[in-house]
Design an enzyme around this catalytic site. Sequence first.
Site, PDB file in Angstrom:
ATOM      1  N   LYS A 189       0.814  -1.214   0.000  1.00 56.54           N
ATOM      2  CA  LYS A 189       0.000   0.000   0.000  1.00 56.54           C
ATOM      3  C   LYS A 189       0.849   1.266   0.000  1.00 56.54           C
ATOM      4  O   LYS A 189       0.533   2.226  -0.695  1.00 56.54           O
ATOM      5  CB  LYS A 189      -0.933   0.029   1.221  1.00 56.54           C
ATOM      6  CG  LYS A 189      -2.112  -0.885   1.162  1.00 56.54           C
ATOM      7  CD  LYS A 189      -3.159  -0.521   2.208  1.00 56.54           C
ATOM      8  CE  LYS A 189      -2.583  -0.243   3.580  1.00 56.54           C
ATOM      9  NZ  LYS A 189      -1.827  -1.384   4.147  1.00 56.54           N
ATOM     10  N   THR A 190       1.910   1.269   0.798  1.00 53.36           N
ATOM     11  CA  THR A 190       2.702   2.494   0.936  1.00 53.36           C
ATOM     12  C   THR A 190       3.483   2.799  -0.334  1.00 53.36           C
ATOM     13  O   THR A 190       3.557   3.952  -0.771  1.00 53.36           O
ATOM     14  CB  THR A 190       3.645   2.395   2.147  1.00 53.36           C
ATOM     15  OG1 THR A 190       2.867   2.113   3.321  1.00 53.36           O
ATOM     16  CG2 THR A 190       4.393   3.699   2.369  1.00 53.36           C
ATOM     17  N   LYS A 219      -1.611   9.951   6.346  1.00 52.58           N
ATOM     18  CA  LYS A 219      -1.792   8.649   7.000  1.00 52.58           C
ATOM     19  C   LYS A 219      -2.523   8.917   8.315  1.00 52.58           C
ATOM     20  O   LYS A 219      -1.909   9.387   9.286  1.00 52.58           O
ATOM     21  CB  LYS A 219      -0.425   7.999   7.250  1.00 52.58           C
ATOM     22  CG  LYS A 219      -0.479   6.671   7.998  1.00 52.58           C
ATOM     23  CD  LYS A 219      -0.609   5.504   7.062  1.00 52.58           C
ATOM     24  CE  LYS A 219      -0.482   4.182   7.829  1.00 52.58           C
ATOM     25  NZ  LYS A 219      -0.514   3.022   6.932  1.00 52.58           N
ATOM     26  N   GLU A 244      -3.888   7.113   3.144  1.00 56.24           N
ATOM     27  CA  GLU A 244      -3.529   5.687   3.244  1.00 56.24           C
ATOM     28  C   GLU A 244      -4.025   5.097   4.549  1.00 56.24           C
ATOM     29  O   GLU A 244      -3.732   5.609   5.631  1.00 56.24           O
ATOM     30  CB  GLU A 244      -2.021   5.487   3.137  1.00 56.24           C
ATOM     31  CG  GLU A 244      -1.636   4.014   3.173  1.00 56.24           C
ATOM     32  CD  GLU A 244      -0.131   3.757   3.198  1.00 56.24           C
ATOM     33  OE1 GLU A 244       0.260   2.587   3.397  1.00 56.24           O
ATOM     34  OE2 GLU A 244       0.640   4.712   3.032  1.00 56.24           O
ATOM     35  N   GLY A 245      -4.758   4.005   4.441  1.00 50.58           N
ATOM     36  CA  GLY A 245      -5.258   3.324   5.622  1.00 50.58           C
ATOM     37  C   GLY A 245      -4.230   2.397   6.249  1.00 50.58           C
ATOM     38  O   GLY A 245      -3.063   2.357   5.847  1.00 50.58           O
ATOM     39  N   ALA A 246      -4.669   1.647   7.237  1.00 49.01           N
ATOM     40  CA  ALA A 246      -3.826   0.666   7.921  1.00 49.01           C
ATOM     41  C   ALA A 246      -4.365  -0.723   7.607  1.00 49.01           C
ATOM     42  O   ALA A 246      -5.526  -1.018   7.918  1.00 49.01           O
ATOM     43  CB  ALA A 246      -3.822   0.918   9.431  1.00 49.01           C
ATOM     44  N   GLY A 247      -3.553  -1.561   6.975  1.00 48.83           N
ATOM     45  CA  GLY A 247      -3.997  -2.916   6.660  1.00 48.83           C
ATOM     46  C   GLY A 247      -5.194  -2.922   5.720  1.00 48.83           C
ATOM     47  O   GLY A 247      -5.294  -2.091   4.815  1.00 48.83           O
TER      48      GLY A 247
END
Length: 217
Positions: free
Chosen positions: A29-30, A46, A112-115
Amino acid sequence: MDHKTVLPKNENSEQQLLFITGIGTEVGKTVCSAIVTKYFNAEYWKPVQSGDLDFSDSIKVKEWTGKNTVCHPEKYRLKLAASPHQSAKEEEITIDLNSFKLPETSNNLIVEGAGGLMVPLNDEHFIIDLIQKLNIPTVLVVKNYLGCINHTLLSIMALEQRKIKLKYIILNGNFPVDTERIILKNIQPETAIIKIPHLEEITIENIETAAKQLEIL
């Protein structure tokens, strides 16, 4: 499904506000966020960083896209590299969904999300709830591995159930023909496809090259 090729371009008349999520962890993702940030000449945010505070995703994106990229500060910076709800609990913090607000900007913005979508922020809310609250289109990052078809289609179903617009799906790296066919057969015509090649080395030069060569189908 048939998808029309759109020529790459870096200047966009319409503001792009996009939430990048993935079908799971470690799907790139990153890196994809950095490439898309560079492509759209966007700012980056983020909302929640769990762990790696000395080399956070914001720091990585800044390093990979150049010093002129605006990276907005995270709403929550948590020390433990774990699910946000667990990281927050370790610090006796409760992540409040209502505390999130998009940074004010007239420029393009990549969030950008987490997981993945069902990563918990607290005992009641998940990343998909954050996307719904921010009310911006989603980008789903897919990487090839055993089980990726299942995870991709479940993610698409979850977004459809919440009536969240899936604007782009990113195929990150190389895919077997049969895997790619099934995934693309199960997305809506209005969802565009971005193919990003596997990067052997993540450098500012390689990120810039990938952004210049990016095509939206």
